[in-house]
Design an enzyme around this catalytic site. Sequence first.
Site, PDB file in Angstrom:
ATOM      1  N   HIS A 287      34.448  43.083  47.759  1.00 33.08           N
ATOM      2  CA  HIS A 287      34.280  41.987  46.803  1.00 33.08           C
ATOM      3  C   HIS A 287      34.776  40.685  47.439  1.00 33.08           C
ATOM      4  O   HIS A 287      35.801  40.670  48.121  1.00 33.08           O
ATOM      5  CB  HIS A 287      35.104  42.241  45.543  1.00 33.08           C
TER       6      HIS A 287
ATOM      7  N   CYS B 179      39.425  46.203  40.239  1.00 34.61           N
ATOM      8  CA  CYS B 179      39.393  45.817  41.663  1.00 34.61           C
ATOM      9  C   CYS B 179      39.335  44.299  41.848  1.00 34.61           C
ATOM     10  O   CYS B 179      40.045  43.740  42.688  1.00 34.61           O
ATOM     11  CB  CYS B 179      38.215  46.469  42.363  1.00 34.61           C
TER      12      CYS B 179
HETATM   13  C1  2RA Z   1      32.794  46.571  39.300  1.00 32.19           C
HETATM   14  N1  2RA Z   1      35.146  46.004  39.048  1.00 32.19           N
HETATM   15  O1  2RA Z   1      32.865  46.040  40.416  1.00 32.19           O
HETATM   16  C2  2RA Z   1      34.062  46.789  38.483  1.00 32.19           C
HETATM   17  C3  2RA Z   1      34.411  48.242  38.379  1.00 32.19           C
HETATM   18  N2  2RA Z   1      34.716  48.811  39.641  1.00 32.19           N
HETATM   19  O2  2RA Z   1      31.746  46.968  38.788  1.00 32.19           O
END
Ligand code: 2RA
Length: 340
Positions: free
Chosen positions: A242, A128
């Site tokens: 994120h 991601c």
């Molecule tokens: C996380 N990108 O954010 C990794 C797995 N989804 O932990």
Amino acid sequence: MPSVAVVGATGAVGELMRQVLIERKFPFKRIKFLASPKSAGKTLTFDGTTYPIEPISAEAFDGVDLVLSSTPASISREYSPIAASAGAIVVDNSSAWRMDPDVPLVVPEVNADALLQIRKGIVANPNCSTIQMVVALKPLHDFAGIKRVIVSTYQASSGKGATGLNDLDAQISAIGKGEPVPAHTAHVARLAGNVLAHDWKLGEEGYTEEEWKMIKETRKIMGDETIQVSPTCVRVPVRIGHSEAVNVEFHRPITVQQARELLAKAPGVVLLDNPAQGEVPQPLHCEGQDHTYVGRIRPDHSVPHGLNLWVVADNLRKGAATNAVQIAQELLNRGLLGRR
Ligand code: 2RA
């Protein structure tokens, strides 16, 4: 129309893949939902119809053209080749196949043509934190050639699935009530009121596996092994979304205005860059959305040709479920399903 199987259908990403299939009216002649023995035997409702949740087995893939899989890497290593040998194309969310030279690693806005090189019947969905970054980098790389990327991530707790989400909710709730904070289960340490730069398995040279994914996956997706990537991945007490501070050094000149114009018309990007008006991408904006939001675009005068960006996206949607369904749509549109 393809026969579809969703594997890991009851997990956080599996559930979202089901939702995105409905939102995007993905066509199918049959669909089935496979999960671990823990969930098998139960039922789920998909687009108003009740379906049984079937256990993952070799036979379950007979006659299936498309598999959308979100399972641990070990399960994918066992079953994705079985599904592919039964004639399906597997779109796999795990890390199992991403760096396999015979498996394309695809973000449709960046390298959809890599789908013409499916040699094992498997397509890998990137990590991601990589997906959202390359969506933003692609138009800038095409214009000015990227030399080096320094990225600091601020990653949501849901990156660890439902457990990560529930962990954080419980910790925040306890703090609000003045109660003892429950022991963490998904994270290496307490997350509420904290940040964790060590929330992933440690890899080589002191980098976490998450950071190595950003280095290696970015080069493969962008098709340029010369791109230097220097990541620091951090878990923050955010539920979904994120965020990434991305510093980019280019081979050729590019102004902030040029970057804004390129990003404003780039596929999959929403330019949100008016800090004076408080218009800066935030996880709260992006939850439930499929775009990659870019803002805070500034010149970096510490190098000859540099920019700073702020990139935010829903890690469960564009970072996983939506990107996987977009790959499936590309496979369908290119007539690549049902031909194996
Ligand atoms: C996380 N990108 O954010 C990794 C797995 N989804 O932990």
